[in-house]
Design an enzyme around this catalytic site. Sequence first.
Site, PDB file in Angstrom:
ATOM      1  N   LYS A 134       1.309   4.289  -2.847  1.00 57.34           N
ATOM      2  CA  LYS A 134       0.970   5.671  -2.519  1.00 57.34           C
ATOM      3  C   LYS A 134       2.180   6.591  -2.709  1.00 57.34           C
ATOM      4  O   LYS A 134       2.038   7.728  -3.174  1.00 57.34           O
ATOM      5  CB  LYS A 134       0.440   5.755  -1.087  1.00 57.34           C
ATOM      6  CG  LYS A 134      -0.910   5.084  -0.887  1.00 57.34           C
ATOM      7  CD  LYS A 134      -1.989   5.711  -1.762  1.00 57.34           C
ATOM      8  CE  LYS A 134      -3.356   5.133  -1.505  1.00 57.34           C
ATOM      9  NZ  LYS A 134      -4.408   5.733  -2.359  1.00 57.34           N
ATOM     10  N   TYR A 157       0.828  -1.204   0.000  1.00 61.33           N
ATOM     11  CA  TYR A 157       0.000   0.000   0.000  1.00 61.33           C
ATOM     12  C   TYR A 157       0.864   1.256   0.000  1.00 61.33           C
ATOM     13  O   TYR A 157       0.670   2.158  -0.825  1.00 61.33           O
ATOM     14  CB  TYR A 157      -0.911  -0.019   1.224  1.00 61.33           C
ATOM     15  CG  TYR A 157      -1.866   1.131   1.340  1.00 61.33           C
ATOM     16  CD1 TYR A 157      -3.022   1.174   0.572  1.00 61.33           C
ATOM     17  CD2 TYR A 157      -1.629   2.178   2.230  1.00 61.33           C
ATOM     18  CE1 TYR A 157      -3.922   2.231   0.686  1.00 61.33           C
ATOM     19  CE2 TYR A 157      -2.517   3.235   2.353  1.00 61.33           C
ATOM     20  CZ  TYR A 157      -3.659   3.258   1.581  1.00 61.33           C
ATOM     21  OH  TYR A 157      -4.543   4.305   1.693  1.00 61.33           O
TER      22      TYR A 157
END
Length: 399
Positions: free
Chosen positions: A291, A287
């Site tokens: 990002k 994740y």
Amino acid sequence: INFEKIHRPFCYDHVVHGGGKYLYLDQNIDEPGFLDECLNKINKFKKEQGVLPRVVLIKGVGLIVAGNSSKDAETLLDLFEDQLKISYISENFGGPEFLPEEEIKLIQNRLGFGSKKETETVGKEALIAQRIAIITGGAQGFGEGIVRDLFRMQANIVIADLNEETSNKLLDELNSPTNPNRAIFVKTDVSDPVAVQNLISETVREFGGLDLMISNAGVLFAGGLDEMDPDVFDLVTRVNYKGYFLCTKYSSAVMKLQSAYKADHYSDIIQINSKSGLKGSNKNFAYAGGKFGGIGLTQSFALELMPFRIKVNSIAPGNLFDGPLWSDPDNGLFVQYLRAGKVPGAKTIADVKRYYEAQVPANRGCTVEDVMKAVYYLIDQKYETGQALPVTGGQIMLN
């Protein structure tokens, strides 16, 4: 269409909704320079009438109508279709009887057409009303909150999500015959280029353009190197990183066209990033990596698109503890982090939540209201682009 039979209004409503004057373009659309000639005639109309035309008839094509909202445009289209019928029926009774020119001007003056006051009112109506916005992942969590707030501000909304049931329930809550705006749902997998192209096409077909793309759809699967399956890593990367690229690629194509034909028009692409895009996240690298990469995309897209007055920015929220991403009892992050052992000594979900709340100087999680203040700031200004705006309660402070 015989323009002479419909070139002026028949009644009060035609002036209220149609402005009282129509523009007829008689150049063949296949001729070179058709668009340039159209623009010249539209600019001449605006100079003479003080406003842009609300009804444009194009030889061999049909007509275009425009209003302050999609509902206004639909009403005008209905009125104009009625005017066509009345015109042709009236041939049996001596032909159409138009409103006298002096009466048209009287109605226009009463309604303030072309006045400075009308222009100022439209300008102040302002930031969001009647803008066309796509929100990916708009059926729940941050996305749902963004949808609700933008709709409350009278934006026209496209909910792009995979969850049909939840999206349609949200539509039922939002749409009402009394609202000047409306929302639609387009089922979309943001990692699929064909699906994203269809999303943009459906948006333009329904609303006529696109002013705001909020790339919010995302997935998160926590786990360390020993636990992370390569297929799961690929899924997170496709949705969070590639999805943002696809949304920007296809939405910016429409925004560039709008920029080319309206010199003062600004569009916005806003990625809902994360504080994990500003600081590494233990046992959450899939994740966080996506990002971090998203902010690189934002900065690069901003350099490429600002010449077209398309601003590209990211918002990096803190944790929305009360949303389903964190609080889902089966697969929320509190459950995932407890299983993954991210919080030393934690034995319950409540232990995990207290641990994360204690890391925020504001001593609470982020809210949709916090994020929306950032969204409106980015839309409002015309100077800033390529930024990753933290909304973390002080948990992340930029150097």
